[in-house]
Design an enzyme around this catalytic site. Structure first.
Site, PDB file in Angstrom:
ATOM      1  N   ASP A 178       1.287  -6.540  -0.011  1.00 58.31           N
ATOM      2  CA  ASP A 178       1.728  -5.421  -0.833  1.00 58.31           C
ATOM      3  C   ASP A 178       1.278  -4.184  -0.066  1.00 58.31           C
ATOM      4  OD1 ASP A 178       1.930  -3.282  -2.619  1.00 58.31           O
ATOM      5  OD2 ASP A 178       1.572  -4.533  -4.367  1.00 58.31           O
ATOM      6  N   HIS A 179       2.227  -3.505   0.607  1.00 60.00           N
ATOM      7  CA  HIS A 179       1.814  -2.450   1.532  1.00 60.00           C
ATOM      8  C   HIS A 179       1.084  -1.304   0.837  1.00 60.00           C
ATOM      9  CE1 HIS A 179       5.828  -0.810   0.381  1.00 60.00           C
ATOM     10  NE2 HIS A 179       5.224   0.344   0.514  1.00 60.00           N
ATOM     11  N   HIS A 241       3.598  -3.115  -6.825  1.00 64.78           N
ATOM     12  CA  HIS A 241       2.820  -1.921  -6.490  1.00 64.78           C
ATOM     13  C   HIS A 241       2.155  -1.281  -7.709  1.00 64.78           C
ATOM     14  CE1 HIS A 241       4.877  -2.544  -2.819  1.00 64.78           C
ATOM     15  NE2 HIS A 241       5.956  -1.835  -3.079  1.00 64.78           N
TER      16      HIS A 241
END
Length: 498
Positions: A178-179, A241
């Protein structure tokens, strides 16, 4: 606790956009900083036929385009190799296995393997099964699988995908990226909370009235219309996110800052989420889809007119919601989230609003005091701002708002790296703290599936917000009925020290 960084990285989908825009530049920055020794190699894997020289030139072009520099670039790209590959054909994997063993021997990589799946998620399970059955996971060192979102499109598909992947890799070997968890200020949430005595005692329902998380984009769906039609903002942003940021803000202090303890506390938050289903969804969540509008003096088209989008699409490009956490610390405190495309500006911010003092002693012409706010700026600027009240210059005891800011730019520049650089380094280092555990994935899917199920049955009135605005009016009304309002992201910019 640094582990063996020597590794062979196999990037499946090496000719794709993600590899070119994020992975190659991030690996170069690690190399540039000395975090990658000469004992590393990358095998790019994709269907397209390319020679090693052509692939290396593509890597070089990607790095220069992203970073604008090429110091030691020839040495860097000499570690890159390419193999044309059919992800459904065992012969391709057998050939890849032999090639990997040659590269491993040449660079003395100790049999360490990282398999990065930078391609369409429908191939994740297929690749994982082949890696196991065709012998690529039979290694003398570590093996790790890195996968991008989306991890399934609902709970059932996520379970099926997880079942396939777990036949080849243990949970400890799976790194779900999950950047957002690589962003500097998202990582800083734990430090702000647990390393400051002025915040942690106040971090509960006695002192906080609400928390707002906004992630807005100026861009529309662009060329991702086909993907977005099957996803929408709820699956694309909220399930991963936004819920991850909620968990970091709401989690209890872990016993220690280890991967397992932090993940355990995040899972406890997900277990405490108040389920919202059926008609209740109307009271807790709002969806929207952008219409035509003006952004930066340019007329932009509606979502339904974007390429590869259904002309009658009911896919949401905006979601706002009220998330309630039913535990002792957070009972009664709403966590408001909103995310959308074609909004006023690109910004990701967290606003912690503290409760008003019991009696307002300081006022001028019946003006109420501003509430104290702690703002965590995640992007595009990075930093924190504390909004306080202080005496105005002059003789009278009138109060005015003042801001105490710290930014990761200017004098205190940290030159914060791209999130992918941090996450790649963590993966090579064996640190899974900032990757999502299966339990987190499952609980978050369970939460959003109920909302999605209701929306699928309800007719949507789209488009319901103009491009260049902050979403539909219903999102404002969601807070107004609780006595709150969205803090405008344009008014909360961090003051950067020069």
């Amino acid at each position: 606790m640094e582990q063996n960084m020597n590794s062979l990285i196999m990037i499946f989908g090496a000719t794709g956009d993600l590899a070119k825009r994020k992975l190659f530049p991030s690996l170069y920055r690690l190399f540039e900083r000395g975090r990658l020794t000469n004992k590393f190699a990358v095998i790019g894997v994709a269907r397209r036929p390319l020679s090693n020289d052509e692939f290396q030139q593509s890597v070089k072009d990607s790095v220069v385009a992203a970073l604008g520099r090429d110091k030691n670039i020839e040495e860097f790209i000499s570690h890159f190799y390419y193999q044309s590959h059919d992800v459904t054909d065992s012969n391709s994997y057998i050939s890849l296995k032999k090639f990997a063993e040659q590269i491993d021997y040449h660079y003395s990589l100790d049999g360490n393997r990282i398999f990065y799946l930078a391609m369409a998620p429908e191939f994740f399970g297929t690749i994982a099964l082949h890696l196991k059955s065709d012998g690529l996971t039979d290694v003398s060192g570590y093996k790790r699988l890195v996968i991008e979102k989306p991890f399934g499109h609902d709970l059932e598909s996520a379970k099926e995908l997880n079942k396939q992947i777990r036949t080849a890799f243990s949970e400890e070997e799976i790194y779900r990226i999950d950047h957002y968890l690589g962003k500097e200020m998202v990582r800083n949430i734990e430090v702000i909370r647990f390393a400051n005595a002025i915040f942690e005692p106040l971090w509960n329902n006695r002192y906080i009235s609400n928390i707002q998380i906004t992630s807005s984009e100026i861009l529309g769906v662009e060329e991702r219309g086909r993907y977005y039609e099957t996803s929408g903002a709820l699956r694309d942003m909220v399930q991963n996110h936004m819920m991850q940021m909620v968990a970091l803000l709401a989690m209890e202090p872990p016993i220690k800052l280890s991967t397992n303890e932090i993940r355990s506390e995040k899972v406890r938050v997900f277990r405490s989420l108040r389920a919202v289903e059926g008609e209740e969804v109307k009271d807790y969540f709002v969806r929207g889809q952008y219409g035509e509008g003006t952004i930066e003096d340019e007329q932009v088209q509606a979502y339904r007119n974007e390429p590869m989008v259904d002309k009658q699409s009911t896919t949401e490009t905006f979601v706002a919601g009220k998330v309630m956490i039913d535990n002792f610390r957070w009972a009664g405190v709403p966590f408001y989230i909103r995310t959308g495309k074609r909004m006023t500006e690109k910004s990701t911010k967290i606003v912690i609003q503290f409760k008003d003092i019991p009696m307002n002693l300081y006022y001028q012409t019946e003006k109420m005091l501003n509430p104290n706010l702690l703002v965590i700026h995640i992007q595009p600027e990075e930093g924190i701002t504390l909004h306080l009240n202080a005496k105005k210059a002059g003789g009278h005891l009138d109060a005015q708002e003042v801001k105490l800011s710290f930014a990761n730019t200017g004098v205190h520049a940290m030159n914060t790296p791209e999130g992918y650089e941090k996450l790649l380094f963590d993966c090579m280092n064996g640190d899974a703290t900032n990757f999502t555990h299966w339990d987190e994935v499952a609980y978050s899917w369970s939460f959003v599936d109920k909302i999605s199920k209701f929306w699928q049955k309800e007719q949507a009135s789209f488009p319901n917000y103009q491009s260049g605005t902050m979403g539909p009016n219903a999102a404002d009304e969601l807070l107004e009925k609780d006595g709150f309002f969205w803090w405008p992201v344009t008014d909360l910019e961090v003051d950067i020290c020069k």
